[in-house]
Design an enzyme around this catalytic site. Structure first.
Site, PDB file in Angstrom:
ATOM      1  N   CYS A 119       0.801  -1.222   0.000  1.00  0.00           N
ATOM      2  CA  CYS A 119       0.000   0.000   0.000  1.00  0.00           C
ATOM      3  C   CYS A 119       0.838   1.278   0.000  1.00  0.00           C
ATOM      4  CB  CYS A 119      -0.962  -0.004   1.181  1.00  0.00           C
ATOM      5  SG  CYS A 119      -2.052  -1.446   1.222  1.00  0.00           S
ATOM      6  N   HIS A 252      -3.103   7.105   1.988  1.00  0.00           N
ATOM      7  CA  HIS A 252      -3.574   5.803   1.537  1.00  0.00           C
ATOM      8  C   HIS A 252      -4.975   5.579   2.104  1.00  0.00           C
ATOM      9  CE1 HIS A 252      -4.113   1.619   0.941  1.00  0.00           C
ATOM     10  NE2 HIS A 252      -3.826   1.267   2.174  1.00  0.00           N
ATOM     11  N   ASN A 282     -10.183  -0.125  -0.040  1.00  0.00           N
ATOM     12  CA  ASN A 282      -8.726  -0.065  -0.020  1.00  0.00           C
ATOM     13  C   ASN A 282      -8.201  -0.672  -1.319  1.00  0.00           C
ATOM     14  OD1 ASN A 282      -5.978  -0.487   0.394  1.00  0.00           O
ATOM     15  ND2 ASN A 282      -6.192  -1.229   2.469  1.00  0.00           N
TER      16      ASN A 282
END
Length: 325
Positions: A119, A252, A282
């Protein structure tokens, strides 16, 4: 004149299949897994995500995102002289998703490679591209985050399978006489491997270990909030800037609680926080460029704004980039 790098175009792409929490809950219920819209929203802030079709790969998502960024930059694909794709879900073991993307864009000859920092991947990739431009090894870089995390989810584990989605985001980074990227701060600590990982691999034509995502959510949350604040403050110090000068925080997009906690620790009002996690889930390395492109095209982020990008992911990796847009 010193050479800097600036973002001159952004782009993004989401696969057409959109699943609301209710849609996902219905699919999971058929498999004997119970969840609900209320349960997901309360814990994560996520309301929907997009899943790619079975025959769509990482590079396929990357193509329209890259094309949109190239068009926004006002250049031809052949003017790109560096391609970096941040991904944990490439098309195949090798070659890289970047090389496959290069061919699909009709480009040949320039360096193309993947960056794997989960990520945090886009922040890592952007920092590498900036360094290559500053060193004179590139003048126009295409930096992409693209993921098909739906392929590695354990749909019997409601604590993880509701969190992730597929998508791609891209930027064109060009050499400039005026500063764009001001500073970055990257870190990793492998002792935290076990709290977020996909512990399988391919050997002898078979999968060894478990090829599905595993996460200790509480451990990730506790670690993420602290390291994101530290990376943001370190980046500001390197650039000689203060937190009150930040126009937009683009973190993020993992969990709304992590995002809001980071903003509060930096004493930033929540209206300076770019949020897309509610609609995208996500999307790992794609989440920051997706959120950036959304904010640009919605008229939130404007030329001259000071942006703080930051990510944290499996590895454990984390980092931040401060830039003038």
């Amino acid at each position: 004149m010193p050479t800097y790098s600036r973002i001159t175009g952004t782009g993004s792409y989401l696969p057409p299949r959109r699943l609301s929490n209710a849609d996902l809950a219905a699919e999971l219920a058929a498999k004997g897994v119970e969840t609900s819209d209320e349960w997901i929203v309360e814990r994560t802030g996520i309301r929907a995500r997009h899943f790619a079709a079975p025959d769509v790969n990482c590079s396929d998502l990357a193509v329209p995102a890259a094309q949109a960024a190239i068009e926004a930059a006002g250049i031809a694909p052949q003017q790109i002289d560096l391609i970096i794709v941040a991904t944990s879900t490439p098309d195949m073991v090798f070659p890289s998703a970047a090389a496959i993307l290069q061919h699909k864009l009709g480009i040949a000859g320039c360096p193309a490679f993947d960056v794997q920092a989960v990520c945090s991947g886009f922040v890592y990739a952007l920092t590498v591209a900036d360094a290559m431009i500053r060193a004179g090894n590139a003048t126009r870089a295409l930096v992409v985050g693209s993921e098909v995390f739906s392929r590695i989810l354990d749909f019997s584990d409601r604590t993880t399978c509701v969190l992730f989605g597929d998508g791609a985001g891209a930027v064109v980074l060009e050499a400039s006489e005026t500063p764009g990227i001001l500073a970055s701060d990257l870190h990793a600590d492998g002792k935290h491997v076990g709290i977020l990982c996909v512990p399988g691999h391919v050997s002898g034509g078979a999968v060894l270990g478990d090829p599905l995502l595993k996460m200790d959510g509480q451990a990730v949350f506790k670690l993420a909030v602290g390291v994101l604040e530290d990376a943001a403050r370190a980046t500001l110090a390197k650039a000689g800037k203060t937190q009150d000068q930040i126009d937009w925080l683009i973190p993020h997009q993992a969990n709304i609680r992590i995002m809001q906690s980071t903003a509060k620790r930096l004493k930033l009002p929540l209206d300076k926080l770019v949020v897309t996690v509610d609609q995208h889930g996500n999307t790992s390395a794609a989440s920051i460029p997706l959120a950036l492109d959304h904010a640009v095209r919605q008229g939130q982020v404007k030329k001259g704004d000071l942006l703080m990008l930051e990510g944290v992911g499996g590895g454990f990796t984390w980092g931040a980039v401060l830039l003038n847009f």
